[in-house]
Design an enzyme around this catalytic site. Structure first.
Site, PDB file in Angstrom:
ATOM      1  N   HIS A   1      -1.738   0.470 -12.885  1.00  0.00           N
ATOM      2  CA  HIS A   1      -0.946  -0.752 -13.344  1.00  0.00           C
ATOM      3  C   HIS A   1       0.623  -0.354 -13.568  1.00  0.00           C
ATOM      4  O   HIS A   1       0.770   0.626 -14.204  1.00  0.00           O
ATOM      5  CB  HIS A   1      -1.328  -1.468 -14.731  1.00  0.00           C
ATOM      6  CG  HIS A   1      -0.642  -2.622 -14.754  1.00  0.00           C
ATOM      7  ND1 HIS A   1      -0.786  -3.546 -14.128  1.00  0.00           N
ATOM      8  CD2 HIS A   1       0.037  -2.811 -15.824  1.00  0.00           C
ATOM      9  CE1 HIS A   1      -0.083  -4.660 -14.758  1.00  0.00           C
ATOM     10  NE2 HIS A   1       0.584  -4.259 -15.919  1.00  0.00           N
TER      11      HIS A   1
ATOM     12  N   GLY B   1       0.729  -1.196   0.009  1.00  0.00           N
ATOM     13  CA  GLY B   1      -0.025   0.044   0.029  1.00  0.00           C
ATOM     14  C   GLY B   1       0.861   1.246  -0.070  1.00  0.00           C
ATOM     15  O   GLY B   1       0.273   2.185   0.605  1.00  0.00           O
ATOM     16  N   SER B   2       2.081   1.341  -0.799  1.00  0.00           N
ATOM     17  CA  SER B   2       2.801   2.371  -0.624  1.00  0.00           C
ATOM     18  C   SER B   2       2.079   3.607  -1.390  1.00  0.00           C
ATOM     19  O   SER B   2       2.280   4.664  -1.217  1.00  0.00           O
ATOM     20  CB  SER B   2       4.178   2.164  -0.947  1.00  0.00           C
ATOM     21  OG  SER B   2       4.316   1.727  -2.676  1.00  0.00           O
TER      22      SER B   2
ATOM     23  N   ALA C   1     -13.908  -6.355 -16.852  1.00  0.00           N
ATOM     24  CA  ALA C   1     -13.798  -7.522 -16.304  1.00  0.00           C
ATOM     25  C   ALA C   1     -12.702  -8.125 -16.619  1.00  0.00           C
ATOM     26  O   ALA C   1     -12.399  -9.163 -16.281  1.00  0.00           O
ATOM     27  CB  ALA C   1     -15.154  -8.269 -16.767  1.00  0.00           C
TER      28      ALA C   1
ATOM     29  N   ILE D   1      -8.635 -10.606  -9.382  1.00  0.00           N
ATOM     30  CA  ILE D   1      -9.621 -10.393 -10.491  1.00  0.00           C
ATOM     31  C   ILE D   1     -11.004 -10.541 -10.058  1.00  0.00           C
ATOM     32  O   ILE D   1     -11.521 -11.334  -9.315  1.00  0.00           O
ATOM     33  CB  ILE D   1      -9.483 -11.488 -11.772  1.00  0.00           C
ATOM     34  CG1 ILE D   1      -7.923 -11.796 -12.141  1.00  0.00           C
ATOM     35  CG2 ILE D   1     -10.327 -11.133 -13.058  1.00  0.00           C
ATOM     36  CD1 ILE D   1      -7.446 -10.435 -12.846  1.00  0.00           C
TER      37      ILE D   1
ATOM     38  N   ASP E   1      -6.420  -6.034 -16.161  1.00  0.00           N
ATOM     39  CA  ASP E   1      -5.919  -4.873 -16.210  1.00  0.00           C
ATOM     40  C   ASP E   1      -6.286  -4.259 -17.670  1.00  0.00           C
ATOM     41  O   ASP E   1      -5.561  -3.426 -18.502  1.00  0.00           O
ATOM     42  CB  ASP E   1      -4.297  -4.703 -16.441  1.00  0.00           C
ATOM     43  CG  ASP E   1      -3.795  -5.290 -14.984  1.00  0.00           C
ATOM     44  OD1 ASP E   1      -4.414  -4.622 -14.094  1.00  0.00           O
ATOM     45  OD2 ASP E   1      -2.959  -6.143 -15.010  1.00  0.00           O
TER      46      ASP E   1
ATOM     47  N   ASN F   1      -8.198   1.338 -11.553  1.00  0.00           N
ATOM     48  CA  ASN F   1      -7.093   0.584 -11.402  1.00  0.00           C
ATOM     49  C   ASN F   1      -5.720   1.327 -11.653  1.00  0.00           C
ATOM     50  O   ASN F   1      -5.886   1.927 -12.863  1.00  0.00           O
ATOM     51  CB  ASN F   1      -6.985  -0.766 -12.090  1.00  0.00           C
ATOM     52  CG  ASN F   1      -6.043  -1.564 -11.811  1.00  0.00           C
ATOM     53  OD1 ASN F   1      -5.591  -2.065 -10.984  1.00  0.00           O
ATOM     54  ND2 ASN F   1      -5.279  -2.294 -13.071  1.00  0.00           N
TER      55      ASN F   1
ATOM     56  N   ARG G   1     -15.666 -18.992  -5.911  1.00  0.00           N
ATOM     57  CA  ARG G   1     -14.956 -17.538  -6.055  1.00  0.00           C
ATOM     58  C   ARG G   1     -16.096 -16.641  -6.252  1.00  0.00           C
ATOM     59  O   ARG G   1     -16.116 -15.522  -5.869  1.00  0.00           O
ATOM     60  CB  ARG G   1     -14.366 -17.559  -7.405  1.00  0.00           C
ATOM     61  CG  ARG G   1     -13.308 -16.673  -7.770  1.00  0.00           C
ATOM     62  CD  ARG G   1     -12.606 -16.537  -8.877  1.00  0.00           C
ATOM     63  NE  ARG G   1     -11.874 -15.366  -8.829  1.00  0.00           N
ATOM     64  CZ  ARG G   1     -10.525 -15.240  -8.844  1.00  0.00           C
ATOM     65  NH1 ARG G   1      -9.859 -16.304  -8.645  1.00  0.00           N
ATOM     66  NH2 ARG G   1      -9.943 -13.912  -8.847  1.00  0.00           N
TER      67      ARG G   1
HETATM   68  C1  GAR Z   1       1.665  -0.874  -7.894  1.00  0.00           C
HETATM   69  O1  GAR Z   1       2.705  -0.603  -8.785  1.00  0.00           O
HETATM   70  C2  GAR Z   1       0.423  -1.191  -8.598  1.00  0.00           C
HETATM   71  O2  GAR Z   1       0.499  -0.744 -10.119  1.00  0.00           O
HETATM   72  C3  GAR Z   1       0.781  -2.912  -9.041  1.00  0.00           C
HETATM   73  O3  GAR Z   1       0.857  -3.142  -7.532  1.00  0.00           O
HETATM   74  C4  GAR Z   1       1.889  -2.159  -7.240  1.00  0.00           C
HETATM   75  C5  GAR Z   1       1.289  -1.856  -5.467  1.00  0.00           C
HETATM   76  O4  GAR Z   1       2.216  -1.320  -4.727  1.00  0.00           O
HETATM   77  N1  GAR Z   1      -0.571  -3.386  -9.328  1.00  0.00           N
HETATM   78  C6  GAR Z   1      -0.779  -4.277 -10.464  1.00  0.00           C
HETATM   79  O5  GAR Z   1       0.507  -4.969 -10.787  1.00  0.00           O
HETATM   80  C7  GAR Z   1      -1.795  -4.913 -10.784  1.00  0.00           C
HETATM   81  N2  GAR Z   1      -1.808  -5.528 -11.861  1.00  0.00           N
HETATM   82  P1  GAR Z   1       2.009  -0.845  -3.433  1.00  0.00           P
HETATM   83  O6  GAR Z   1       1.056  -1.943  -2.668  1.00  0.00           O
HETATM   84  O7  GAR Z   1       3.382  -0.517  -2.715  1.00  0.00           O
HETATM   85  O8  GAR Z   1       1.029   0.243  -3.518  1.00  0.00           O
END
Ligand code: GAR
Length: 195
Positions: free
Chosen positions: A108, A11-12, A141, A91, A144, A106, A64
């Site tokens: 990515h 969650g940074s 759906a 997903i 990404d 989202n 699921r």
């Molecule tokens: C982020 O870079 C985000 O884009 C990626 O996970 C990381 C989460 O970082 N998401 C994906 O790859 C989705 N396909 P964080 O938990 O440090 O914020």
């Protein structure tokens, strides 16, 4: 604008959103932060900052679709204007997407539609691209997929590892995420024609 944020990991990026709110740079209301598994640092950060948190544990469900339904109901109970997937690595199904149609955002760490999936940075590096980056988009759906709201390019440097490249991408991703949330909160969600 009320938002629910979904996380699966550290969650940074969420932290940068919380910091922007604290600094008065972003005027949005985080109704809750939720995860698909217990003990994520993302949920811990949000709880420490005084936000409401929840977990709809994927492993508690054998079917699921039942997990999807439970997640949809939990998120809907906060009546969010926008749902943000910030490193949410599951997903979601049509039921969730239809409930929050056009309002599920989202981020990515690659220039979509290239390198979707859980290892966007690793896959881009393995392919040998010289430029990668990040994408903020309205999620549908697919994995990404969905209309793109914003992108930023990040140069791949000689000797980059997945970690070093991902860290540089995240710097841009955080900026883009905050800018996009600010824009959504002031101008609303754009109606983008489906391709
Ligand atoms: C982020 O870079 C985000 O884009 C990626 O996970 C990381 C989460 O970082 N998401 C994906 O790859 C989705 N396909 P964080 O938990 O440090 O914020």
């Amino acid at each position: 604008m009320r938002i629910v944020v979904l996380v699966s990991g550290t969650g940074s990026n969420l932290q940068s959103v919380l910091d922007a709110i604290d600094a008065g740079d972003l005027d949005i209301d985080i109704a809750a932060v939720g995860a698909d598994r217990p003990d994520t640092y993302g949920v811990e950060r949000a709880a420490a900052a005084g936000y409401e948190t929840f977990v709809v544990n994927f492993r508690d469900y054998t079917v699921r679709a039942d997990w999807n339904r439970a997640l949809t109901e939990k998120v809907a109970s906060y009546s969010p204007d926008v749902v943000l997937s910030s490193g949410f690595m599951r997903i979601v199904d049509e039921h969730f997407i239809n409930t929050f149609a056009g309002r599920y955002i989202n981020t990515h760490p690659a220039l979509l539609p290239s390198f979707p999936g859980a290892h966007g940075v690793r896959d881009a590096l393995a392919y040998g691209v010289k430029v990668s980056g990040c994408t903020v988009h309205i999620a549908d759906a697919g994995v990404d997929t969905g209309p793109i709201l914003a992108q930023a390019a990040v140069e791949v440097l000689d000797g980059d590892t997945e970690e070093s490249l991902h860290e540089r991408i995240k710097v841009q991703e955080r900026r883009l995420l905050i800018e996009t949330l600010r824009q959504l909160s002031t101008a609303g969600i754009p109606s983008i024609p489906q391709r």
